[in-house]
Design a protein around this motif. Structure first.
Motif, PDB file in Angstrom:
ATOM      1  N   GLN A 310       0.834  -1.191   0.000  1.00 53.53           N
ATOM      2  CA  GLN A 310       0.000   0.000   0.000  1.00 53.53           C
ATOM      3  C   GLN A 310       0.875   1.250   0.000  1.00 53.53           C
ATOM      4  N   ASN A 311       0.572   2.175  -0.904  1.00 56.18           N
ATOM      5  CA  ASN A 311       1.366   3.384  -1.070  1.00 56.18           C
ATOM      6  C   ASN A 311       0.556   4.617  -0.711  1.00 56.18           C
ATOM      7  N   TYR A 312       1.242   5.605  -0.130  1.00 56.03           N
ATOM      8  CA  TYR A 312       0.619   6.872   0.234  1.00 56.03           C
ATOM      9  C   TYR A 312       1.188   7.955  -0.689  1.00 56.03           C
ATOM     10  N   PRO A 313       0.415   8.414  -1.658  1.00 53.07           N
ATOM     11  CA  PRO A 313       0.955   9.379  -2.626  1.00 53.07           C
ATOM     12  C   PRO A 313       1.257  10.722  -1.979  1.00 53.07           C
ATOM     13  N   ALA A 314       2.338  11.349  -2.432  1.00 52.90           N
ATOM     14  CA  ALA A 314       2.709  12.679  -1.950  1.00 52.90           C
ATOM     15  C   ALA A 314       3.227  13.479  -3.142  1.00 52.90           C
ATOM     16  N   PRO A 315       2.893  14.778  -3.210  1.00 46.86           N
ATOM     17  CA  PRO A 315       3.233  15.573  -4.391  1.00 46.86           C
ATOM     18  C   PRO A 315       4.636  16.171  -4.363  1.00 46.86           C
ATOM     19  N   ILE A 316       5.535  15.586  -3.605  1.00 49.02           N
ATOM     20  CA  ILE A 316       6.928  16.058  -3.551  1.00 49.02           C
ATOM     21  C   ILE A 316       7.835  14.841  -3.713  1.00 49.02           C
ATOM     22  N   GLY A 317       9.108  15.079  -3.989  1.00 46.92           N
ATOM     23  CA  GLY A 317      10.013  13.977  -4.281  1.00 46.92           C
ATOM     24  C   GLY A 317      10.830  13.469  -3.117  1.00 46.92           C
ATOM     25  N   GLU A 318      10.962  14.283  -2.057  1.00 46.25           N
ATOM     26  CA  GLU A 318      11.880  13.910  -0.986  1.00 46.25           C
ATOM     27  C   GLU A 318      11.500  12.639  -0.246  1.00 46.25           C
ATOM     28  N   PHE A 319      10.215  12.286  -0.251  1.00 49.17           N
ATOM     29  CA  PHE A 319       9.845  11.065   0.462  1.00 49.17           C
ATOM     30  C   PHE A 319       8.679  10.355  -0.196  1.00 49.17           C
ATOM     31  N   ARG A 320       8.644   9.063   0.032  1.00 49.47           N
ATOM     32  CA  ARG A 320       7.514   8.195  -0.262  1.00 49.47           C
ATOM     33  C   ARG A 320       7.346   7.266   0.927  1.00 49.47           C
ATOM     34  N   LEU A 321       6.100   6.986   1.300  1.00 46.59           N
ATOM     35  CA  LEU A 321       5.811   6.053   2.383  1.00 46.59           C
ATOM     36  C   LEU A 321       4.921   4.943   1.842  1.00 46.59           C
ATOM     37  N   SER A 322       5.273   3.712   2.157  1.00 45.53           N
ATOM     38  CA  SER A 322       4.433   2.578   1.789  1.00 45.53           C
ATOM     39  C   SER A 322       4.296   1.654   2.987  1.00 45.53           C
ATOM     40  N   ARG A 323       3.220   0.859   2.971  1.00 46.04           N
ATOM     41  CA  ARG A 323       2.944  -0.079   4.057  1.00 46.04           C
ATOM     42  C   ARG A 323       2.783  -1.471   3.456  1.00 46.04           C
ATOM     43  N   HIS A 324       3.480  -2.431   4.033  1.00 41.06           N
ATOM     44  CA  HIS A 324       3.479  -3.800   3.531  1.00 41.06           C
ATOM     45  C   HIS A 324       2.966  -4.714   4.642  1.00 41.06           C
ATOM     46  N   VAL A 325       1.813  -5.334   4.411  1.00 40.04           N
ATOM     47  CA  VAL A 325       1.230  -6.256   5.381  1.00 40.04           C
ATOM     48  C   VAL A 325       1.567  -7.670   4.916  1.00 40.04           C
ATOM     49  N   LEU A 326       2.391  -8.367   5.682  1.00 44.82           N
ATOM     50  CA  LEU A 326       2.885  -9.682   5.298  1.00 44.82           C
ATOM     51  C   LEU A 326       2.250 -10.757   6.165  1.00 44.82           C
ATOM     52  N   ASP A 327       2.110 -11.950   5.594  1.00 43.92           N
ATOM     53  CA  ASP A 327       1.713 -13.102   6.389  1.00 43.92           C
ATOM     54  C   ASP A 327       2.455 -14.318   5.871  1.00 43.92           C
ATOM     55  N   ALA A 328       2.394 -15.397   6.624  1.00 51.22           N
ATOM     56  CA  ALA A 328       3.200 -16.582   6.319  1.00 51.22           C
ATOM     57  C   ALA A 328       2.840 -17.188   4.973  1.00 51.22           C
ATOM     58  N   ALA A 329       1.598 -16.994   4.516  1.00 50.56           N
ATOM     59  CA  ALA A 329       1.165 -17.587   3.253  1.00 50.56           C
ATOM     60  C   ALA A 329       1.525 -16.723   2.051  1.00 50.56           C
ATOM     61  N   ALA A 330       1.897 -15.464   2.276  1.00 53.23           N
ATOM     62  CA  ALA A 330       2.171 -14.543   1.182  1.00 53.23           C
ATOM     63  C   ALA A 330       3.592 -14.728   0.673  1.00 53.23           C
ATOM     64  N   PRO A 331       3.815 -14.442  -0.598  1.00 53.53           N
ATOM     65  CA  PRO A 331       5.183 -14.545  -1.114  1.00 53.53           C
ATOM     66  C   PRO A 331       6.075 -13.467  -0.511  1.00 53.53           C
ATOM     67  N   THR A 332       7.369 -13.741  -0.540  1.00 55.25           N
ATOM     68  CA  THR A 332       8.351 -12.764  -0.076  1.00 55.25           C
ATOM     69  C   THR A 332       8.232 -11.481  -0.899  1.00 55.25           C
ATOM     70  N   ARG A 333       8.293 -10.326  -0.231  1.00 53.78           N
ATOM     71  CA  ARG A 333       8.291  -9.045  -0.936  1.00 53.78           C
ATOM     72  C   ARG A 333       9.732  -8.687  -1.283  1.00 53.78           C
ATOM     73  N   THR A 334       9.950  -8.281  -2.513  1.00 48.57           N
ATOM     74  CA  THR A 334      11.249  -7.767  -2.923  1.00 48.57           C
ATOM     75  C   THR A 334      11.170  -6.255  -2.981  1.00 48.57           C
ATOM     76  N   LEU A 335      12.029  -5.598  -2.212  1.00 50.08           N
ATOM     77  CA  LEU A 335      12.078  -4.141  -2.167  1.00 50.08           C
ATOM     78  C   LEU A 335      13.241  -3.714  -3.052  1.00 50.08           C
ATOM     79  N   PRO A 336      12.953  -3.135  -4.207  1.00 52.32           N
ATOM     80  CA  PRO A 336      14.000  -2.927  -5.208  1.00 52.32           C
ATOM     81  C   PRO A 336      14.976  -1.823  -4.823  1.00 52.32           C
TER      82      PRO A 336
END
Length: 393
Positions: A310-336
């Motif tokens: 889940q991403n929280y859009p912001a109209p500036i470039g200095e930051f981005r915030l996202s939220r990742h809800v993980l559980d044992a059945a979900a695939p591994t998230r790759t953070l590029p």
């Protein structure tokens, strides 16, 4: 990637329990208001790469391109562009605004030229950067954000039945929006202090007798700041309650105050604040009026986009915030890779793994710094917030 050791700041408005409960530590009985994660010189995080704990600010300064990436340095300079915080408010913070970037650059240069010490109580600009910010609620979170349409505020003031508020209500109805808001805020902040104390007292009594949740929030705020003209100024603003997972973005010139709650906050790497009230600290009325944007509108609650990341859009470039809800059945998230990042666990247990096979486990309240050239996989069961910059081309 590096585990972060962070500083908790004991501001008087802070909750004694929210941050300790998340961290699983014993409360001290003292307020614990903010935990800072980043490289701000006021309270930089610390990392240990084998030679003992060192400031993340010093690590970045020693090799900006290696830590942040060449594109980030070109766009935002040789320092981490954002600051991530846990914020736990038990009582209201000051009513405040932040300058835009040209205002911050000019204001900082002016105070430097006049020889105002950077730590002076009356200093307005402690750095030359703007401070847009975003708060994401971990619990129900009450705040004030932006000007309410003047006619609606006039209705609220009239309904309180306080004679001293009638001239403000009349102004709000008689003038164009921007003029009305400017004139009323100016009148409130420059009023005779003795007369204003009486106005605030009578307004507080009327709010306490009100029947709505909005009345109750304003009354609780006023209880903490008896006689403060910021109580009347706050009535010009939208009241908003965020539910967990909802967020607010606060741009330059938007008056706001956090009233109560626990959240994750991200902002540009700055400490520039101009206060309107609800504080014993310095209020520079002329400079404040120059920076405030006298525009009414809805507060604009942000709900995350994307699923499950889940991403929280912001109209500036200095930051981005996202939220990742993980559980044992979900695939591994790759953070590029490509941008520097800070990862914060707020629930469960998250295991991070880099391409070299190094693993780092995060539990609630724990965080890690990730260099721009690192790819990290995240797995486990819990919630992980990721702070980065916007991708640059």
């Amino acid at each position: 990637m590096d585990r972060l050791v962070n500083t908790v700041r004991p501001y008087a408005w802070g909750s004694p329990t929210a941050i300790p409960t998340l961290l699983g530590t014993e409360p001290t009985g003292e307020p614990q208001a903010e935990m800072w994660m980043g490289a701000h010189p006021g309270a930089p995080s610390r990392v240990d790469r084998g030679a003992g704990p060192v400031s993340l600010a010093d690590v970045v300064a020693a090799d900006p391109e290696g830590e942040l990436g060449a594109a980030t340095v070109t766009a935002y300079g040789p320092r981490l562009p954002f600051l991530l915080k846990l914020l736990a408010a038990d009582t209201p913070l000051s009513l405040q605004v932040h300058p835009d970037l040209p205002q911050a650059v000019a204001g900082f240069a002016d105070e430097e030229a006049r020889g105002v010490p950077v730590d002076a109580p009356h200093r307005n600009y402690r750095d030359a950067n703007h401070k847009p910010e975003l708060i994401c609620a971990l619990t129900p979170f009450d705040g004030l954000c932006g000007f309410r349409p003047p006619a609606r505020t006039a209705d609220l003031l009239d309904a309180l039945g306080v004679d001293q508020l009638k001239p403000y209500a009349d102004l709000l109805r008689a003038k164009p929006e921007g003029d009305a808001l400017r004139e009323v805020l100016t009148a409130v902040l420059t009023a005779d202090p003795i007369a204003m104390t009486d106005t605030v007292l009578r307004t507080t009594e009327a709010l306490a007798a009100g029947a709505t949740a909005e009345h109750a929030s304003y009354a609780e705020m006023a209880r903490h700041y008896p006689g403060d003209p910021g109580v009347i100024a706050a009535l010009l603003l939208n009241h908003v309650r965020l539910q967990p997972g909802e967020a607010l973005y606060l741009g330059a010139g938007v008056p706001h105050a956090y009233l109560s709650g626990f959240g994750v906050e991200i902002m540009a790497n700055s400490d520039n604040v101009l206060r309107c009230g609800l504080t014993p600290k310095h209020v520079d009325v002329p400079e404040l009026l120059r920076v405030v944007r006298f525009e009414a509108g809805a507060p604009g609650v942000l709900r995350p986009t994307g699923e499950p990341d889940q991403n929280y859009p912001a109209p500036i470039g200095e930051f981005r915030l996202s939220r990742h809800v993980l559980d044992a059945a979900a695939p591994t998230r790759t953070l590029p890779p490509g941008t520097p990042g800070i990862l914060l666990c707020t629930a469960g247990r998250i295991t991070l793994r880099d391409r070299a096979g190094t693993q780092l486990a995060l539990e609630p309240g724990q965080s890690a710094y990730v260099r721009a050239d690192e790819t990290v996989d995240a797995a486990g069961t819990g919630t992980l917030f990721r702070a980065t910059t916007a991708p640059t081309s």
